[in-house]
Design an enzyme around this catalytic site. Sequence first.
Site, PDB file in Angstrom:
ATOM      1  N   LYS A  70       1.422  -1.149   0.540  1.00 21.02           N
ATOM      2  CA  LYS A  70      -0.030  -0.425   0.306  1.00 21.02           C
ATOM      3  C   LYS A  70       0.885   1.049  -0.141  1.00 21.02           C
ATOM      4  O   LYS A  70       0.291   2.095  -0.438  1.00 21.02           O
ATOM      5  CB  LYS A  70      -0.865   0.143   1.442  1.00 21.02           C
ATOM      6  CG  LYS A  70      -1.823  -0.894   1.189  1.00 21.02           C
ATOM      7  CD  LYS A  70      -2.696  -0.894   2.283  1.00 21.02           C
ATOM      8  CE  LYS A  70      -4.250  -1.881   2.271  1.00 21.02           C
ATOM      9  NZ  LYS A  70      -4.959  -1.669   3.190  1.00 21.02           N
ATOM     10  N   GLY A 129      -3.563  -1.138  18.502  1.00 22.83           N
ATOM     11  CA  GLY A 129      -2.959  -1.343  17.308  1.00 22.83           C
ATOM     12  C   GLY A 129      -2.399  -0.500  16.373  1.00 22.83           C
ATOM     13  O   GLY A 129      -2.865   0.503  15.952  1.00 22.83           O
TER      14      GLY A 129
END
Length: 285
Positions: A70, A129
């Site tokens: 990405k 996270g």
Amino acid sequence: MITSNTSFLALIGNPVSHSLSPIMQNAAIKYLGLDLIYIAIPCKNEDLEIVVNSLKKMNCKGLNITIPFKKKVFDLCSEISPVAKKIQAINTLKLKNDNNWSGTNTDIEGFIYPLKNLNLTNKNSIILGSGGAARSVIQGLIDLKLSKITIISRNNNSLNELITLFKNDIKIEGILNTNDEIGNLIEETDLIVNTTPIGMSQTSDNDAIPFGQSSWETIDSNTIVYDLIYNPSPTPFLKFCDRKGCMTIDGTQMLIAQGAKSLSFWTNGLEVPFEVMHDALKKYL
């Protein structure tokens, strides 16, 4: 019917064998009567540039980009949307008329989709996270006008990166998962979003809960809990929070909404049928 004139769309990543994107995208393509097909192409790290540039010479109209590419596709695009630049991640490429790639990110709109009708203005959120998925989530929460974000992570370096990236847009702090204050934060927050892979079917932690069950005993029943994982659905984390009386959201709607936005981007704004994509996934799963 697939012919020599049929164009294609593709998912590029490593791995891609688990992806549900071909199922939902091809269902939408069939419903819309488009002469297109959507496929998944596994790609090694060292082959990314060759693969993405080679697809320009074929009948490819667009790409979805997933882990671990990405950020790496930035150098392969001649045009990048402001939102993709901001979060430093591209998940969708479209081939322009000049035969160059235009990159954008539809993950943010996908993430927001199941939250749009909830009043989260000035609310507090915890994100579990600090990996790549957290960037889209943070930007989505900024767009929804939350007042504060706390990121809980095991990685201090990635925590600091996220805080630096977004500190001018929202009140944001990061704490390590060993911090004694986590219990109090969980008790007081309005929204919790899990961006970790803990609980995912393909992982060794598929029966686990992020940071251990004992961390969540104090969760308030009014808390909204959103897990980006869509397989299994629900995850062990969502099952636990559901038993605590929380409103729970899995990653299915995000998956479909970001995919629908990608297909609309490739087809110049065509309205894409969310329910058709949802039904295709439901039937498969």
